[in-house]
Design a protein around this motif. Structure first.
Motif, short mmCIF file in Angstrom:
data_model
loop_
_atom_site.label_atom_id
_atom_site.label_comp_id
_atom_site.label_asym_id
_atom_site.label_seq_id
_atom_site.Cartn_x
_atom_site.Cartn_y
_atom_site.Cartn_z
N THR A 183 0.82 -1.02 -0.06
CA THR A 183 0.04 -0.04 -0.02
C THR A 183 0.80 1.36 -0.09
OG1 THR A 183 -1.81 -1.25 1.04
CG2 THR A 183 -1.77 1.35 1.21
N ALA A 184 1.97 1.30 0.74
CA ALA A 184 2.72 2.34 0.86
C ALA A 184 3.54 2.52 -0.41
CB ALA A 184 3.83 2.22 2.07
N LEU A 185 3.93 1.55 -1.06
CA LEU A 185 4.59 1.54 -2.49
C LEU A 185 3.67 2.08 -3.35
CD1 LEU A 185 7.00 1.03 -4.01
CD2 LEU A 185 6.08 -1.26 -4.34
N VAL A 186 2.59 1.90 -3.48
CA VAL A 186 1.32 2.36 -4.59
C VAL A 186 1.39 3.75 -4.09
CG1 VAL A 186 -1.00 2.39 -4.82
CG2 VAL A 186 0.10 0.32 -4.54
N HIS A 187 1.22 4.06 -3.03
CA HIS A 187 0.78 5.63 -2.50
C HIS A 187 2.08 6.45 -3.12
CE1 HIS A 187 -3.08 5.63 -1.10
NE2 HIS A 187 -2.76 4.32 -0.78
N GLU A 188 3.42 6.04 -2.79
CA GLU A 188 4.58 6.72 -3.21
C GLU A 188 4.68 6.86 -4.62
OE1 GLU A 188 9.34 6.74 -2.02
OE2 GLU A 188 7.71 5.82 -0.60
N ALA A 189 4.35 5.73 -5.24
CA ALA A 189 4.60 5.56 -6.77
C ALA A 189 3.58 6.64 -7.36
CB ALA A 189 4.40 4.37 -7.29
N TYR A 190 2.45 6.71 -6.75
CA TYR A 190 1.11 7.36 -7.29
C TYR A 190 1.74 8.89 -7.30
CZ TYR A 190 -3.47 8.84 -8.53
OH TYR A 190 -4.48 9.71 -9.22
N VAL A 191 2.16 9.04 -6.17
CA VAL A 191 2.52 10.50 -6.01
C VAL A 191 3.70 10.92 -6.62
CG1 VAL A 191 3.69 12.22 -4.37
CG2 VAL A 191 1.79 10.75 -3.28
N ARG A 192 4.52 10.17 -7.06
CA ARG A 192 5.60 10.40 -8.09
C ARG A 192 5.12 10.59 -9.47
NH1 ARG A 192 11.04 7.24 -6.55
NH2 ARG A 192 11.44 7.92 -4.38
N LEU A 193 4.12 10.00 -9.77
CA LEU A 193 3.63 9.73 -11.17
C LEU A 193 2.67 10.99 -11.39
CD1 LEU A 193 2.81 6.12 -11.84
CD2 LEU A 193 4.71 7.53 -12.80
N VAL A 194 1.65 11.04 -10.24
CA VAL A 194 0.57 12.05 -10.76
C VAL A 194 0.96 13.38 -9.91
CG1 VAL A 194 -1.76 12.33 -10.73
CG2 VAL A 194 -0.92 10.43 -11.21
N GLY A 195 1.14 13.39 -8.49
CA GLY A 195 1.46 14.25 -7.81
C GLY A 195 0.55 15.40 -7.91
N SER A 196 1.09 16.51 -7.16
CA SER A 196 0.20 17.84 -7.15
C SER A 196 0.38 18.50 -8.46
CB SER A 196 0.51 18.69 -6.01
OG SER A 196 1.92 19.06 -5.85
N VAL A 197 1.70 18.48 -9.07
CA VAL A 197 2.20 19.06 -10.18
C VAL A 197 2.89 17.98 -11.20
CG1 VAL A 197 3.26 20.98 -11.26
CG2 VAL A 197 2.35 21.32 -8.87
N PRO A 198 2.03 17.27 -12.02
CA PRO A 198 2.57 16.28 -12.70
C PRO A 198 3.64 16.66 -13.67
CG PRO A 198 0.28 16.30 -13.18
CD PRO A 198 0.51 17.56 -12.13
N ASP A 199 4.68 16.33 -13.90
CA ASP A 199 5.74 16.95 -14.89
C ASP A 199 5.71 15.63 -16.08
OD1 ASP A 199 6.85 14.80 -13.58
OD2 ASP A 199 8.81 15.93 -13.15
N ARG A 200 4.89 14.91 -16.08
CA ARG A 200 5.01 13.95 -17.21
C ARG A 200 3.72 13.66 -17.90
NH1 ARG A 200 7.40 9.57 -13.33
NH2 ARG A 200 8.71 11.31 -12.50
N SER A 201 3.60 13.23 -18.85
CA SER A 201 2.34 12.78 -19.56
C SER A 201 2.26 11.51 -19.83
CB SER A 201 1.80 13.81 -20.61
OG SER A 201 2.92 13.51 -21.79
N PHE A 202 1.15 10.71 -19.99
CA PHE A 202 1.16 9.26 -20.41
C PHE A 202 -0.01 9.14 -21.61
CE2 PHE A 202 1.54 9.81 -15.87
CZ PHE A 202 2.88 9.17 -15.57
N SER A 203 0.60 8.54 -22.40
CA SER A 203 -0.22 8.39 -23.68
C SER A 203 -1.57 7.65 -23.70
CB SER A 203 0.65 7.76 -24.98
OG SER A 203 1.08 6.30 -24.41
N ASP A 204 -1.48 6.51 -22.65
CA ASP A 204 -2.71 5.63 -22.54
C ASP A 204 -2.51 4.87 -21.15
OD1 ASP A 204 -0.67 3.61 -22.97
OD2 ASP A 204 -1.70 3.49 -25.18
N ARG A 205 -3.35 4.15 -20.98
CA ARG A 205 -3.29 3.08 -19.70
C ARG A 205 -1.89 2.31 -19.70
NH1 ARG A 205 -7.55 0.69 -16.90
NH2 ARG A 205 -7.19 -0.99 -15.97
N ARG A 206 -1.62 1.66 -20.80
CA ARG A 206 -0.42 0.90 -20.67
C ARG A 206 0.79 1.72 -20.52
NH1 ARG A 206 0.99 -2.72 -26.13
NH2 ARG A 206 2.90 -3.70 -25.07
N HIS A 207 0.82 2.92 -21.03
CA HIS A 207 1.90 3.94 -20.48
C HIS A 207 2.14 3.96 -19.25
CE1 HIS A 207 4.12 7.86 -21.57
NE2 HIS A 207 4.98 6.77 -21.15
N PHE A 208 0.80 4.28 -18.83
CA PHE A 208 0.88 4.85 -17.20
C PHE A 208 1.10 3.77 -16.23
CE2 PHE A 208 -1.65 4.56 -13.30
CZ PHE A 208 -1.13 5.76 -12.57
#
Length: 96
Positions: free
Chosen positions: A50-75
């Motif tokens: 659970t902690a790993l999910v949340h930490e990864a989610y924050v890195r990926l989406v965070g409050s100011v996302p600095d990356r984009s994802f083309s689709d579900r698979r890329h995410f």
């Protein structure tokens, strides 16, 4: 186009509500991915899936996302990479 891809596009456009919409759609799959990654780790680590999910989610989406994802698979590919990096970073910190 699936819901995840649509929400990822909303995040990229700066919709502040989109990250909250995304988490319920991806959580269970991220949790399974995290559990599989942790199962391959050596004994003695303290990070839970659970902690790993949340930490990864924050890195990926965070409050100011600095990356984009083309689709579900890329995410999910990016999530797997983020989880791996988190585990590597924690292992390095533990052995310093």
């Amino acid at each position: 186009m699936d819901d995840v891809t649509q929400i990822l596009e909303q995040i990229e456009r700066g919709d502040p509500t989109a990250p909250d919409q995304l988490m319920p759609l991806v959580y269970s799959e991220l949790r399974r991915l995290a559990a599989a990654k942790i199962a391959r780790e050596s004994a003695g680590h303290t990070l839970q899936a659970t902690a790993l999910v949340h930490e990864a989610y924050v890195r990926l989406v965070g409050s100011v996302p600095d990356r984009s994802f083309s689709d579900r698979r890329h995410f999910f590919a990016a999530a797997a990479t983020a989880m791996k990096r988190i585990l590597v970073d924690r292992a390095r910190a533990q052995y310093r």
